[in-house]
Write a protein that holds these residues in place. Structure first.
Motif, PDB file in Angstrom:
ATOM      1  N   GLY A 119       0.819  -1.212   0.000  1.00 51.68           N
ATOM      2  CA  GLY A 119       0.000   0.000   0.000  1.00 51.68           C
ATOM      3  C   GLY A 119       0.851   1.260   0.000  1.00 51.68           C
ATOM      4  N   ILE A 120       1.923   1.245   0.772  1.00 58.70           N
ATOM      5  CA  ILE A 120       2.835   2.390   0.825  1.00 58.70           C
ATOM      6  C   ILE A 120       3.530   2.568  -0.521  1.00 58.70           C
ATOM      7  CG2 ILE A 120       5.009   3.231   1.806  1.00 58.70           C
ATOM      8  CD1 ILE A 120       3.995   2.049   4.509  1.00 58.70           C
ATOM      9  N   THR A 121       3.945   1.481  -1.130  1.00 58.34           N
ATOM     10  CA  THR A 121       4.600   1.564  -2.438  1.00 58.34           C
ATOM     11  C   THR A 121       3.691   2.248  -3.455  1.00 58.34           C
ATOM     12  OG1 THR A 121       5.915  -0.424  -1.981  1.00 58.34           O
ATOM     13  CG2 THR A 121       5.652   0.207  -4.298  1.00 58.34           C
ATOM     14  N   ALA A 122       2.431   1.844  -3.488  1.00 58.36           N
ATOM     15  CA  ALA A 122       1.470   2.445  -4.418  1.00 58.36           C
ATOM     16  C   ALA A 122       1.199   3.904  -4.058  1.00 58.36           C
ATOM     17  CB  ALA A 122       0.172   1.645  -4.426  1.00 58.36           C
ATOM     18  N   ALA A 123       1.032   4.189  -2.777  1.00 59.09           N
ATOM     19  CA  ALA A 123       0.743   5.557  -2.338  1.00 59.09           C
ATOM     20  C   ALA A 123       1.934   6.479  -2.586  1.00 59.09           C
ATOM     21  CB  ALA A 123       0.347   5.572  -0.869  1.00 59.09           C
ATOM     22  N   LEU A 124       3.148   5.965  -2.403  1.00 61.97           N
ATOM     23  CA  LEU A 124       4.344   6.768  -2.647  1.00 61.97           C
ATOM     24  C   LEU A 124       4.471   7.101  -4.129  1.00 61.97           C
ATOM     25  CD1 LEU A 124       6.887   8.177  -1.689  1.00 61.97           C
ATOM     26  CD2 LEU A 124       8.050   5.950  -1.678  1.00 61.97           C
ATOM     27  N   LYS A 125       4.180   6.136  -4.973  1.00 62.27           N
ATOM     28  CA  LYS A 125       4.205   6.389  -6.418  1.00 62.27           C
ATOM     29  C   LYS A 125       3.175   7.469  -6.773  1.00 62.27           C
ATOM     30  CE  LYS A 125       3.820   4.058 -10.867  1.00 62.27           C
ATOM     31  NZ  LYS A 125       3.636   2.794 -11.574  1.00 62.27           N
ATOM     32  N   GLU A 126       1.986   7.356  -6.219  1.00 64.56           N
ATOM     33  CA  GLU A 126       0.927   8.344  -6.439  1.00 64.56           C
ATOM     34  C   GLU A 126       1.367   9.719  -5.921  1.00 64.56           C
ATOM     35  OE1 GLU A 126      -3.510   9.309  -4.574  1.00 64.56           O
ATOM     36  OE2 GLU A 126      -2.638   7.327  -4.263  1.00 64.56           O
ATOM     37  N   CYS A 127       1.956   9.736  -4.745  1.00 62.69           N
ATOM     38  CA  CYS A 127       2.386  10.977  -4.114  1.00 62.69           C
ATOM     39  C   CYS A 127       3.443  11.689  -4.970  1.00 62.69           C
ATOM     40  CB  CYS A 127       2.940  10.672  -2.719  1.00 62.69           C
ATOM     41  SG  CYS A 127       3.269  12.126  -1.723  1.00 62.69           S
ATOM     42  N   GLN A 128       4.410  10.946  -5.440  1.00 64.10           N
ATOM     43  CA  GLN A 128       5.463  11.550  -6.252  1.00 64.10           C
ATOM     44  C   GLN A 128       4.924  12.052  -7.585  1.00 64.10           C
ATOM     45  OE1 GLN A 128       8.459   8.261  -5.396  1.00 64.10           O
ATOM     46  NE2 GLN A 128       9.773  10.083  -5.398  1.00 64.10           N
ATOM     47  N   SER A 129       3.984  11.345  -8.158  1.00 66.55           N
ATOM     48  CA  SER A 129       3.353  11.792  -9.403  1.00 66.55           C
ATOM     49  C   SER A 129       2.580  13.092  -9.169  1.00 66.55           C
ATOM     50  CB  SER A 129       2.432  10.694  -9.930  1.00 66.55           C
ATOM     51  OG  SER A 129       1.724  11.148 -11.049  1.00 66.55           O
ATOM     52  N   GLU A 130       1.819  13.140  -8.079  1.00 65.36           N
ATOM     53  CA  GLU A 130       1.061  14.350  -7.742  1.00 65.36           C
ATOM     54  C   GLU A 130       2.002  15.506  -7.417  1.00 65.36           C
ATOM     55  OE1 GLU A 130      -1.920  14.558  -8.435  1.00 65.36           O
ATOM     56  OE2 GLU A 130      -2.643  12.503  -8.400  1.00 65.36           O
ATOM     57  N   TYR A 131       3.118  15.195  -6.782  1.00 62.56           N
ATOM     58  CA  TYR A 131       4.114  16.217  -6.477  1.00 62.56           C
ATOM     59  C   TYR A 131       4.661  16.824  -7.768  1.00 62.56           C
ATOM     60  CZ  TYR A 131       8.653  18.239  -5.524  1.00 62.56           C
ATOM     61  OH  TYR A 131       9.733  19.086  -5.508  1.00 62.56           O
ATOM     62  N   GLU A 132       5.022  15.980  -8.720  1.00 65.59           N
ATOM     63  CA  GLU A 132       5.577  16.478  -9.988  1.00 65.59           C
ATOM     64  C   GLU A 132       4.585  17.409 -10.679  1.00 65.59           C
ATOM     65  OE1 GLU A 132       8.647  16.251 -10.996  1.00 65.59           O
ATOM     66  OE2 GLU A 132       9.206  14.920  -9.359  1.00 65.59           O
ATOM     67  N   GLU A 133       3.324  17.024 -10.668  1.00 57.64           N
ATOM     68  CA  GLU A 133       2.287  17.843 -11.298  1.00 57.64           C
ATOM     69  C   GLU A 133       2.109  19.176 -10.565  1.00 57.64           C
ATOM     70  OE1 GLU A 133      -2.389  17.382 -12.568  1.00 57.64           O
ATOM     71  OE2 GLU A 133      -1.180  15.567 -12.298  1.00 57.64           O
ATOM     72  N   ALA A 134       2.014  19.130  -9.253  1.00 50.25           N
ATOM     73  CA  ALA A 134       1.839  20.358  -8.464  1.00 50.25           C
ATOM     74  C   ALA A 134       3.069  21.252  -8.567  1.00 50.25           C
ATOM     75  CB  ALA A 134       1.547  20.009  -7.007  1.00 50.25           C
ATOM     76  N   ALA A 135       4.252  20.664  -8.526  1.00 53.69           N
ATOM     77  CA  ALA A 135       5.484  21.451  -8.618  1.00 53.69           C
ATOM     78  C   ALA A 135       5.565  22.160  -9.969  1.00 53.69           C
ATOM     79  CB  ALA A 135       6.707  20.560  -8.398  1.00 53.69           C
ATOM     80  N   ALA A 136       5.177  21.488 -11.031  1.00 50.34           N
ATOM     81  CA  ALA A 136       5.188  22.118 -12.358  1.00 50.34           C
ATOM     82  C   ALA A 136       4.218  23.303 -12.394  1.00 50.34           C
ATOM     83  CB  ALA A 136       4.835  21.093 -13.431  1.00 50.34           C
ATOM     84  N   LEU A 137       3.033  23.122 -11.819  1.00 51.34           N
ATOM     85  CA  LEU A 137       2.063  24.223 -11.765  1.00 51.34           C
ATOM     86  C   LEU A 137       2.614  25.400 -10.961  1.00 51.34           C
ATOM     87  CD1 LEU A 137      -1.284  22.320 -11.109  1.00 51.34           C
ATOM     88  CD2 LEU A 137      -0.799  23.796 -13.069  1.00 51.34           C
ATOM     89  N   LEU A 138       3.191  25.112  -9.819  1.00 48.24           N
ATOM     90  CA  LEU A 138       3.709  26.181  -8.966  1.00 48.24           C
ATOM     91  C   LEU A 138       4.901  26.886  -9.607  1.00 48.24           C
ATOM     92  CD1 LEU A 138       3.261  24.385  -5.568  1.00 48.24           C
ATOM     93  CD2 LEU A 138       2.157  26.532  -6.248  1.00 48.24           C
ATOM     94  N   ARG A 139       5.748  26.148 -10.293  1.00 49.78           N
ATOM     95  CA  ARG A 139       6.867  26.792 -10.991  1.00 49.78           C
ATOM     96  C   ARG A 139       6.365  27.722 -12.088  1.00 49.78           C
ATOM     97  NH1 ARG A 139       9.560  21.647  -9.767  1.00 49.78           N
ATOM     98  NH2 ARG A 139      11.308  22.142  -8.420  1.00 49.78           N
ATOM     99  N   ARG A 140       5.325  27.281 -12.801  1.00 45.17           N
ATOM    100  CA  ARG A 140       4.719  28.160 -13.817  1.00 45.17           C
ATOM    101  C   ARG A 140       4.088  29.379 -13.152  1.00 45.17           C
ATOM    102  NH1 ARG A 140       2.384  23.647 -16.399  1.00 45.17           N
ATOM    103  NH2 ARG A 140       0.312  24.401 -15.926  1.00 45.17           N
ATOM    104  N   PHE A 141       3.419  29.176 -12.031  1.00 49.13           N
ATOM    105  CA  PHE A 141       2.812  30.289 -11.316  1.00 49.13           C
ATOM    106  C   PHE A 141       3.863  31.347 -10.962  1.00 49.13           C
ATOM    107  CE2 PHE A 141       1.722  32.395  -7.317  1.00 49.13           C
ATOM    108  CZ  PHE A 141       0.498  32.967  -7.651  1.00 49.13           C
ATOM    109  N   TYR A 142       5.043  30.891 -10.551  1.00 49.57           N
ATOM    110  CA  TYR A 142       6.107  31.809 -10.166  1.00 49.57           C
ATOM    111  C   TYR A 142       6.971  32.236 -11.351  1.00 49.57           C
ATOM    112  CZ  TYR A 142       4.883  31.321  -5.294  1.00 49.57           C
ATOM    113  OH  TYR A 142       4.210  31.362  -4.097  1.00 49.57           O
ATOM    114  N   GLY A 143       6.530  31.932 -12.560  1.00 46.27           N
ATOM    115  CA  GLY A 143       7.196  32.443 -13.761  1.00 46.27           C
ATOM    116  C   GLY A 143       8.367  31.623 -14.245  1.00 46.27           C
ATOM    117  N   GLU A 144       8.441  30.369 -13.828  1.00 42.23           N
ATOM    118  CA  GLU A 144       9.508  29.492 -14.303  1.00 42.23           C
ATOM    119  C   GLU A 144       8.895  28.382 -15.149  1.00 42.23           C
ATOM    120  OE1 GLU A 144      12.155  28.262 -11.218  1.00 42.23           O
ATOM    121  OE2 GLU A 144      11.967  30.178 -10.212  1.00 42.23           O
ATOM    122  N   THR A 145       9.712  27.769 -15.956  1.00 41.91           N
ATOM    123  CA  THR A 145       9.197  26.675 -16.784  1.00 41.91           C
ATOM    124  C   THR A 145       9.730  25.351 -16.352  1.00 41.91           C
ATOM    125  OG1 THR A 145      10.960  27.079 -18.364  1.00 41.91           O
ATOM    126  CG2 THR A 145       8.810  28.047 -18.829  1.00 41.91           C
TER     127      THR A 145
END
Length: 145
Positions: A119-145
């Motif tokens: 369960g942790i393995t699956a949740a960690l994979k999900e968490c890292q995927s969601e992190y990558e998506e959120a980080a990309a959005l936040l970097r764009r918000f702050y004017g970075e690509t």
């Protein structure tokens, strides 16, 4: 409360990745809407914290250390909740629960270590995927690509 605006002053759509009301509270700490240095520092500090925590989670997963995984899930859950990173928070909560020998909801005891580790393995994979998506959005918000 006005929606979050990016560096151009345009309303920014975070979709369902980031709670706008929570993130707006972080943005309110900036002295100037044109210069978001304070909130950017908090967000980029979270990036470093998350990446370090993910590395620790992988090490704990290799060692099958459920207690440490639960603690790390709890830690990152709190940090992500503070920024309104809903999906990351939810995935971290699953890690916390599985690490505490519970099901992903935290409502039912799960005595089987391997079920918890899977369960942790699956949740960690999900968490890292969601992190990558959120980080990309936040970097764009702050004017970075």
């Amino acid at each position: 409360m006005a929606p979050a605006a990016d560096e151009t002053g345009e309303e920014f759509d975070f979709g369902d990745n980031i709670d706008p009301a929570t993130f707006e509270q972080v943005l309110e700490m900036d002295e100037d809407d044109d210069d978001r240095d304070f909130s950017k520092g908090i967000v980029y500090g979270f990036f470093e914290q998350a990446e370090g925590t993910f590395a620790k989670m992988h090490t704990a997963l290799e060692k099958k250390d459920l207690r440490v995984l639960s603690e790390l899930g709890h830690f990152l859950k709190g940090s992500s909740a503070t920024l309104g990173l809903i999906k990351i928070k939810d995935a971290c909560e699953k890690i916390q629960h599985f690490g505490a020998h519970k099901d992903e909801t935290g409502a039912v005891a799960e005595p089987d270590d391997q079920v918890c580790l899977d369960g942790i393995t699956a949740a960690l994979k999900e968490c890292q995927s969601e992190y990558e998506e959120a980080a990309a959005l936040l970097r764009r918000f702050y004017g970075e690509t």
